[in-house]
Design a protein around this motif. Sequence first.
Motif, short mmCIF file in Angstrom:
data_model
loop_
_atom_site.label_atom_id
_atom_site.label_comp_id
_atom_site.label_asym_id
_atom_site.label_seq_id
_atom_site.Cartn_x
_atom_site.Cartn_y
_atom_site.Cartn_z
N MET A 1 0.93 -1.22 0.02
CA MET A 1 -0.18 -0.07 0.14
C MET A 1 1.07 1.10 -0.06
O MET A 1 1.87 1.39 0.88
CB MET A 1 -0.95 0.01 1.31
CG MET A 1 -1.82 1.16 1.28
SD MET A 1 -2.52 1.51 2.87
CE MET A 1 -1.25 1.76 3.90
N ARG A 7 -5.66 8.96 2.89
CA ARG A 7 -6.32 7.75 3.78
C ARG A 7 -7.30 8.23 4.52
O ARG A 7 -7.26 9.52 5.02
CB ARG A 7 -5.23 6.81 4.48
CG ARG A 7 -4.09 6.08 3.79
CD ARG A 7 -4.81 5.02 2.84
NE ARG A 7 -3.99 4.35 2.09
CZ ARG A 7 -3.18 4.36 0.89
NH1 ARG A 7 -3.85 5.44 0.15
NH2 ARG A 7 -2.40 3.73 0.42
N SER A 101 -16.66 2.32 -0.16
CA SER A 101 -15.47 2.28 0.65
C SER A 101 -14.81 1.18 0.59
O SER A 101 -13.70 0.99 0.73
CB SER A 101 -16.03 2.61 2.06
OG SER A 101 -16.89 3.89 2.25
N VAL A 102 -15.27 -0.08 0.43
CA VAL A 102 -14.76 -1.25 0.13
C VAL A 102 -14.07 -1.35 -0.90
O VAL A 102 -12.87 -1.74 -1.00
CB VAL A 102 -15.98 -2.54 0.36
CG1 VAL A 102 -15.28 -3.89 -0.05
CG2 VAL A 102 -16.41 -2.61 1.85
N PHE A 105 -10.92 0.66 -0.72
CA PHE A 105 -9.98 0.19 0.10
C PHE A 105 -9.17 -0.95 -0.69
O PHE A 105 -7.88 -1.22 -0.69
CB PHE A 105 -10.24 -0.55 1.22
CG PHE A 105 -9.44 -1.41 1.95
CD1 PHE A 105 -8.23 -0.92 2.89
CD2 PHE A 105 -9.61 -2.80 1.92
CE1 PHE A 105 -7.57 -1.78 3.34
CE2 PHE A 105 -8.64 -3.73 2.41
CZ PHE A 105 -7.71 -3.25 3.19
N GLY A 108 -6.96 0.64 -3.32
CA GLY A 108 -5.63 1.05 -2.61
C GLY A 108 -4.77 -0.14 -2.43
O GLY A 108 -3.48 -0.10 -2.37
N GLU A 109 -5.35 -1.44 -2.27
CA GLU A 109 -4.31 -2.31 -2.02
C GLU A 109 -3.75 -3.11 -3.08
O GLU A 109 -2.65 -3.59 -3.44
CB GLU A 109 -4.92 -3.36 -0.72
CG GLU A 109 -5.10 -2.98 0.47
CD GLU A 109 -4.08 -2.60 1.26
OE1 GLU A 109 -3.14 -3.38 1.13
OE2 GLU A 109 -3.96 -1.78 2.04
N GLN A 125 -15.05 8.44 -3.95
CA GLN A 125 -15.08 8.24 -2.58
C GLN A 125 -15.77 9.57 -1.79
O GLN A 125 -16.57 9.54 -1.09
CB GLN A 125 -13.87 7.91 -1.70
CG GLN A 125 -13.98 7.77 -0.21
CD GLN A 125 -14.83 6.38 0.18
OE1 GLN A 125 -15.11 5.56 -0.45
NE2 GLN A 125 -15.03 6.45 1.66
N GLY A 152 -12.66 2.97 9.99
CA GLY A 152 -11.98 2.11 8.97
C GLY A 152 -11.04 2.79 8.12
O GLY A 152 -9.86 2.21 8.16
N MET A 153 -11.38 3.71 7.73
CA MET A 153 -10.27 4.42 6.96
C MET A 153 -9.28 5.07 7.73
O MET A 153 -7.93 4.95 7.23
CB MET A 153 -11.07 5.82 6.04
CG MET A 153 -12.23 5.09 5.16
SD MET A 153 -11.24 4.52 3.74
CE MET A 153 -12.62 3.79 2.75
N TRP A 156 -6.95 2.19 8.55
CA TRP A 156 -5.98 2.06 7.22
C TRP A 156 -4.92 3.14 7.11
O TRP A 156 -3.74 2.62 6.79
CB TRP A 156 -7.03 2.07 5.91
CG TRP A 156 -6.24 1.71 4.63
CD1 TRP A 156 -5.28 0.76 4.46
CD2 TRP A 156 -6.70 2.12 3.46
NE1 TRP A 156 -4.84 0.80 3.37
CE2 TRP A 156 -5.68 1.57 2.62
CE3 TRP A 156 -7.70 2.93 3.06
CZ2 TRP A 156 -5.88 1.82 1.11
CZ3 TRP A 156 -7.70 3.20 1.65
CH2 TRP A 156 -6.87 2.49 0.76
#
Length: 459
Positions: A1, A7, A101-102, A105, A108-109, A125, A152-153, A156
């Motif tokens: 990441m 983030r 949002s999922v 993420f 981003g990964e 987003q 959650g963000m 991360w």
Amino acid sequence: MSTSQPRALPRPTATPAAEPVTNTTGWRRPGPTRRELRQDVFLGLGMALAGVVGTDLARSTAAMPVDLGIGGIETYLLSAAVALPLCLRRRFPLTVLVVVSVLFFVNGERNTFSFAGNLVTQATQFMAIYAAVAWARDRRRMKLVMVLVFAGMFGWLAHGFVEALADDAIKGPGGGVLSPYVSFVLLNFALNVLYFFGAYFWGRTAWRTARQRHELEQQATELATQQQANARRAVIDERLRISRELHDVVAHHISSIGVQAGGARRVMEKDPAAAKNALSVIENSSRTAVNEMRQLLGMLRAADPELDDDLGMPAIKAPQAGADRLPALVQSANGEGLSVGFHQIGQPVTLPETVSVSVYRIVQEALTNVRRHSTARAAHVTLRYLAGTAVEIEVIDDGRPKHAPVGSRLGHVGIRERVGLLGGESEIGPRPVGGFRVRARIPLQPTPAPATPEGEPPA
């Protein structure tokens, strides 16, 4: 990441304290219109296409070959998939936020080479957060989802800060006051605060604006309804007042008919001539009464039965005022900074009771308006007898409307209604040389009654 891109940050509290609670107001934002739903579909499709293009541009500018994921298309699919839920952003705002949002993420990964530079993904987003806050109808659920998404963000982002500790490039001393690592953390933290909380507060502003617009529309509707009811009630009041005056004007004719009829019955056999004379008086009185009643009642509508209880006639009626009392009315209007004059033109004639009362009421209303709603210092009343065919009343002043509200103008409506019912004409408005004029001309010849068969009384 990569940790060089924004983030998510958590919210320190569930919601800002100033946010209105819909449980208190009871307002739920109406769902989107068909036009808005079509716009969302176009937005989602356009953003998905832009995401694919942005990913391809990032791949083309990369300094070395990049991994495109499963089948060589995973990166492109993820770039499009993160934006497609925006097609339903106003219909299902909270669900769209969670899905975006999922995918945000996952991008981003899995899509690290283009994630930071692909502005479409970042904007997606932002739009999802904005739509959730602006359009969610269940405000409590919206707050809960926001806390989970922001937490959650934030987690991360914190994980990215920890991973950055392994980068030797930002551990050494830098050229500024702070070390490279501290500067990196502060910069990313500030960007995320602006990014996520900016979307949240922008969405909350949109929701508040929608609620205020709804309240204003509701108040405008209620005000319009109230004004219509007040205007209708005022018209009914005025018409009932005219009807009461009509009753008082015609009453003496009916009383005279009763007296003459009783006398004729008693002397019919003893003195036929006297009985004939009494019947003649009865005939004349009845025709006069019918003509006067037709002038006023012919165009009056019955009062609303639903308002009868509120608009009942008073038990005691004041004596009727007529044109002969105009000098006294003018004299009573003088004083307190207003000078009122009176002038009579033409040979006076006896006016029908209905006309005489209307002349008096018109002058009374006009002078009342001068005193209440005008800056006039002087006014003049002119009564003209026009060769026995009509009577004209004119009230002029030298003022202008006050800065305060000038009233409902229902008094002018009443004047026009009075004059119209008597077959006359009226002129109400500003004068070219300044001031205001109220003029009414009323004919003295009553509308002839329709012919009736010989021997039958008039209808």
